[in-house]
Design an enzyme around this catalytic site. Structure first.
Site, PDB file in Angstrom:
ATOM      1  N   HIS A 113      41.901  37.300  40.956  1.00 23.27           N
ATOM      2  CA  HIS A 113      43.021  37.187  41.908  1.00 23.27           C
ATOM      3  C   HIS A 113      43.271  35.728  42.271  1.00 23.27           C
ATOM      4  O   HIS A 113      42.375  34.902  42.196  1.00 23.27           O
ATOM      5  CB  HIS A 113      42.704  38.004  43.167  1.00 23.27           C
ATOM      6  CG  HIS A 113      42.536  39.457  42.882  1.00 23.27           C
ATOM      7  ND1 HIS A 113      43.601  40.316  42.757  1.00 23.27           N
ATOM      8  CD2 HIS A 113      41.422  40.199  42.676  1.00 23.27           C
ATOM      9  CE1 HIS A 113      43.147  41.531  42.492  1.00 23.27           C
ATOM     10  NE2 HIS A 113      41.835  41.492  42.442  1.00 23.27           N
TER      11      HIS A 113
ATOM     12  N   ASP B   1      50.448  39.845  45.154  1.00 24.74           N
ATOM     13  CA  ASP B   1      49.017  40.123  45.334  1.00 24.74           C
ATOM     14  C   ASP B   1      48.389  39.193  46.377  1.00 24.74           C
ATOM     15  O   ASP B   1      48.413  37.972  46.217  1.00 24.74           O
ATOM     16  CB  ASP B   1      48.346  39.916  43.964  1.00 24.74           C
ATOM     17  CG  ASP B   1      46.840  40.139  43.973  1.00 24.74           C
ATOM     18  OD1 ASP B   1      46.288  40.534  45.008  1.00 24.74           O
ATOM     19  OD2 ASP B   1      46.220  39.911  42.900  1.00 24.74           O
TER      20      ASP B   1
END
Lengths: 552, 552
Positions: A366, A193
């Site tokens: 994130h 990610d």
């Protein structure tokens, strides 16, 4: 016959790469990771959802063994109702994710015909040559998973969306032990990610929001309305726990929020030991400082509960002086104006509004740069593929990986539809497959494309002008001035432009050559040219012009 | 006769209040402060510029004595070409601002007929009962001014856009001495810039960008391209000075950038002692690490130089590996997607791109909360009006003023078009004047309104469908199936929807009652209803439908 190689193909994601779907292919074996949809960009007016282009898979339906879903966010599950019916295969994920998928498939009357299978972390699923293990990761929805995919060329680790949060409140932390174990086993390829790579340091833990909520809810003189994402159960849990601490009851408002809270309570992802959560009707008469409301609308969605409150249009809740509204969220790109308008309107109604990064009422799901470094250090991948993010994120992430010692030639920066080929010793790009944006608009899936979108943009710019001309079918001569109607062009009076246009066209048609006038197509072209030229000259605008010729 | 009172009326500003224009009225005396335009919001497709509604002044043209302009940004001067021609009065401002206004008026062929007057800081201009003194403020364009307006009811201080920057590089710092002197004289009303009120602390000085530029430009392996606002002369100066230090030449690219740099050099606001600034042709063959480019496009404007470079579409400059691109700017709301796309494309072309708040290559031109506190403390106003900002900014600024001891009843939170009335002892709201958005679209000023914009939005959502039906003029019966054309609706094939629609309409018209069929209006309505219903049922879309009936 040569030994097959592993192909990894990211698909879909309007600007983001590999976000919505990644295809893993080895000989006759295909598995699909995630199946999400994206909200349309500004250049896609009228589009409801953008889904991945699976045309490449349509020729290979028999080879597809299974779908694996990392977590229950829209951009990872939202395309299932449109794509799953084409594939007669099971869908594997964790319990809450399967719950969220079920809701979605039920709405599309597809639940009965879908094969959904709930796994536990640590389970290993065999799908053809692939062996897929789920491990837990922390993210802004419970039960998020990373995948360890054992393939004939080696172990591939796909993080899904994650952050390294060791105190994530509701869900399991990212399983660093599993990452270390996989690192020891030998990670051949790491897909990680990249969304948060612009952020230096570590993303703050979900649990840092608690003390801020405590201060806000503890000191608020009246009602507190917390708006957040309906799937952010950890945030909801914190609002509930802190409300309980301050002797407040909690009402849950907004369809998706109610749906998710009920499911999370049922499945044990949300805990309400004191019975703090109550229907609005039961607590609306309590003293304002005994009431917390958890609401949808943190993104300014026009039909959401909070937007309706901001516009004095909510059936149940009227904002008044003394209310505190908390935007426990960051506007996603494109929503900034909507969110700002709501904040303004809530202020106007007398509320105290708490929002923005300085307020520390939201954290990202994130990883920041230090977390990405840690991930790479623990897993020690041979090959590295930054995924989930726009081009700038992938390139910054690739550079970060380089700074950790991964040779540049071992880092592939993916593109949607571009095939990445891995053998036991090599990694390279290997051609492209179709990867257009597929637009969902109303009931239509894939029935509008770039031409339609360009026309919509053009129509939005300057509107449409329609001229209807009745001509003598033998001579092609106009029987009178044309009728002109327009929309989105000028206000009714129109400054005489419409009258002027009518005269111009009439004159132009009267003076056409007899030979040209005999052809309706020529008449049409003449009228279009005349109209466009006249209108541009008078207004510097370029509406779409439709000349209609009727021969009588 | 009662003594008149002072009226202050903010006008214009799409979301922002009092940004573009403020009217000061006392009896038969009116002066206008600023005359700017705003970029349209998302809900205003096709609109080029939004300007203030001056209908209130149109009845009082004779009373208007002068326009005073605080600084040369578009949102303070951009509406002059549309509004100034209605008023035969002088425009007062500082030298650079008058220069920027001249360029604008010249483009509109209005320079010869305009009465522009350059003032020096400290000058006092008499305009009817008003006495207007300009004092210097630091902002993101040189020569910005605040105004001290002496009125019969007392001294009004209007900050204009400002920050308290004591090392602003190019221009004069905010004149704290003047503010203190005015405070001692006694400020009756303070109008102060609220744009930056969400930011805690002090806005960093313009000069903090220099050391960051030094590091970037000093260490860059190849060309450095700095994109910033064309009016941000201090930023341009720093890029020039630091390029000189590192033995680089500087090319200026982009029409507005060239125009402003040349004017600033001529007027002495930009200094190039070493002759570092050179035409691109003269330096394009230098070693890349000897070249700096200063370019337009920091906001992602599609036609700008940097956007063309990002799209490999620039006539002169091709981005290549080794180039460094610096976004010395913050995207203004609504431009985020455009800027992101450019950053992505520049990364793709191999450039190193430096952007975002963490990079510290940009500072705001507006004051943070501590600066606003300082302003209020120095000027000690009796009445306070937060201006320039959206509602949330004004309300936060009002609360800040309250925290400094200004009684809440002495703070007026303005709205565009709402009259604020001040006497020697009182302040109150006193009714409204017209303050709609006036849209400039092509050559049209004010000829489109909300209906047109709504139609444009509708057209953008689902497109347009036109059905042309030829009917027997005696019976009203259709002579054949209608012709159907569409745009922005479905792709050409259209899944049979267009064919289906044609059949449905034909059938519906054939089965109309004879009495109804005799009326073209009824035929039209029947066709519209049939089409809309059929299309919505089949597609869940609602294009605009135009039925055209031709009687033969």
């Amino acid at each position: 016959m040569a030994k097959p190689k592993l192909h990894i193909i990211p698909l879909g994601g309007v600007g983001e790469i590999g976000k919505n779907m990644a295809v893993f292919e080895y000989g006759n074996n295909i598995i699909v990771v995630d199946c999400g949809g994206m909200f349309p960009e500004e250049t896609m007016p009228g589009v409801d959802l953008v889904i991945p282009d699976v045309s490449y898979l349509m020729d290979k339906q028999k080879k597809v063994r299974a779908f694996f879903i990392t977590h229950g966010h829209e951009d990872h599950i939202g395309a299932l109702p449109y794509i799953l019916p084409h594939f007669d295969v099971p869908v594997y994920s964790t319990a809450l994710t399967i719950g969220l998928i079920s809701v979605k498939l039920k709405e599309h009357r597809l639940l009965g015909t879908s094969d959904l299978r709930t796994i536990e972390f640590g389970d290993r699923i065999h799908a053809g040559v692939f062996d897929v293990e789920f491990f837990s990761v922390a993210h802004s929805v419970p039960d998020a998973a990373g995948l360890a995919i054992r393939t004939p060329v080696g172990l591939v680790v796909h993080t899904g969306d994650f952050k390294i949060d060791l105190t994530p409140v509701d869900s399991k932390p990212t399983d660093i032990g599993a990452l270390a174990r996989l690192g020891t086993e030998g990670v051949h390829v790491l897909l990680a990610d990249s969304t948060g790579v612009e952020r230096a340091g570590y993303t703050p833990s979900e649990s840092t929001v608690g003390p801020v909520f405590d201060e806000i809810i503890g000191n608020a003189p009246g009602r507190v309305i917390v708006a957040t994402f309906a799937s952010l159960i950890a945030r909801i849990q914190q609002a509930v726990d802190i409300s309980r601490k301050h002797d407040r009851k909690v009402a849950v408002i907004g369809r998706s929020m109610l749906q998710n809270v009920n499911m999370a309570l049922d499945l044990g992802y949300l805990h309400d030991p004191g019975g703090v959560i109550q229907p609005w009707e039961k607590i609306s008469n309590l003293s304002p400082n005994k009431v917390t409301v958890i609401s949808t609308g943190a993104q300014g969605e026009p039909a959401s509960a909070l937007s309706r409150m901001a516009n004095r249009d909510h059936r149940q809740i009227q904002i008044r002086k003394g209310d505190t509204v908390v935007f426990s969220s960051t506007p996603i790109p494109g929503n900034e104006e909507l969110v700002s308008r709501n904040i303004d309107n809530l202020f106007k109604l007398g509320a105290n509004v708490i929002y923005g990064a300085d307020a520390r009422v939201h954290v990202s799901g994130h990883p920041g740069r230090e977390e990405l470094k840690m991930l790479t250090s623990i897993t020690q991948p041979r090959f590295m593929v930054p995924v989930h993010g726009e081009v700038r994120h992938l390139i910054l992430h690739a550079r970060l990986a380089e700074s950790l010692g991964i040779p540049p030639q071992n880092i592939l920066v993916p593109e949607n539809g571009r095939v990445m080929e891995f053998s036991e010793n090599s990694a390279r790009y290997s051609g492209h497959v179709g990867a257009n944006n597929v637009f969902v608009d109303g009931l239509g899936v894939g029935d509008i494309g770039d031409v339609v979108l360009r026309d919509r943009q053009k129509l939005a710019q300057d509107g449409v002008v329609i001229a209807v001309m009745t001509v003598d079918q033998r001579t092609g001569r106009p029987l009178g001035p044309p009728d002109i109607v327009s929309a989105g062009f000028v206000d009714v009076a129109g400054d005489g432009i419409v009258d002027g246009a009518r005269d111009q066209v009439f004159k132009a048609l009267q003076h056409m050559h007899a030979s040209a006038a005999a052809e309706p197509m020529y008449i049409q072209n003449k009228a279009r040219d005349t109209l466009q030229k006249y209108i541009y000259q008078k207004t510097k605008r370029r509406p779409m012009v439709f000349p209609v010729v009727v021969e009588v």
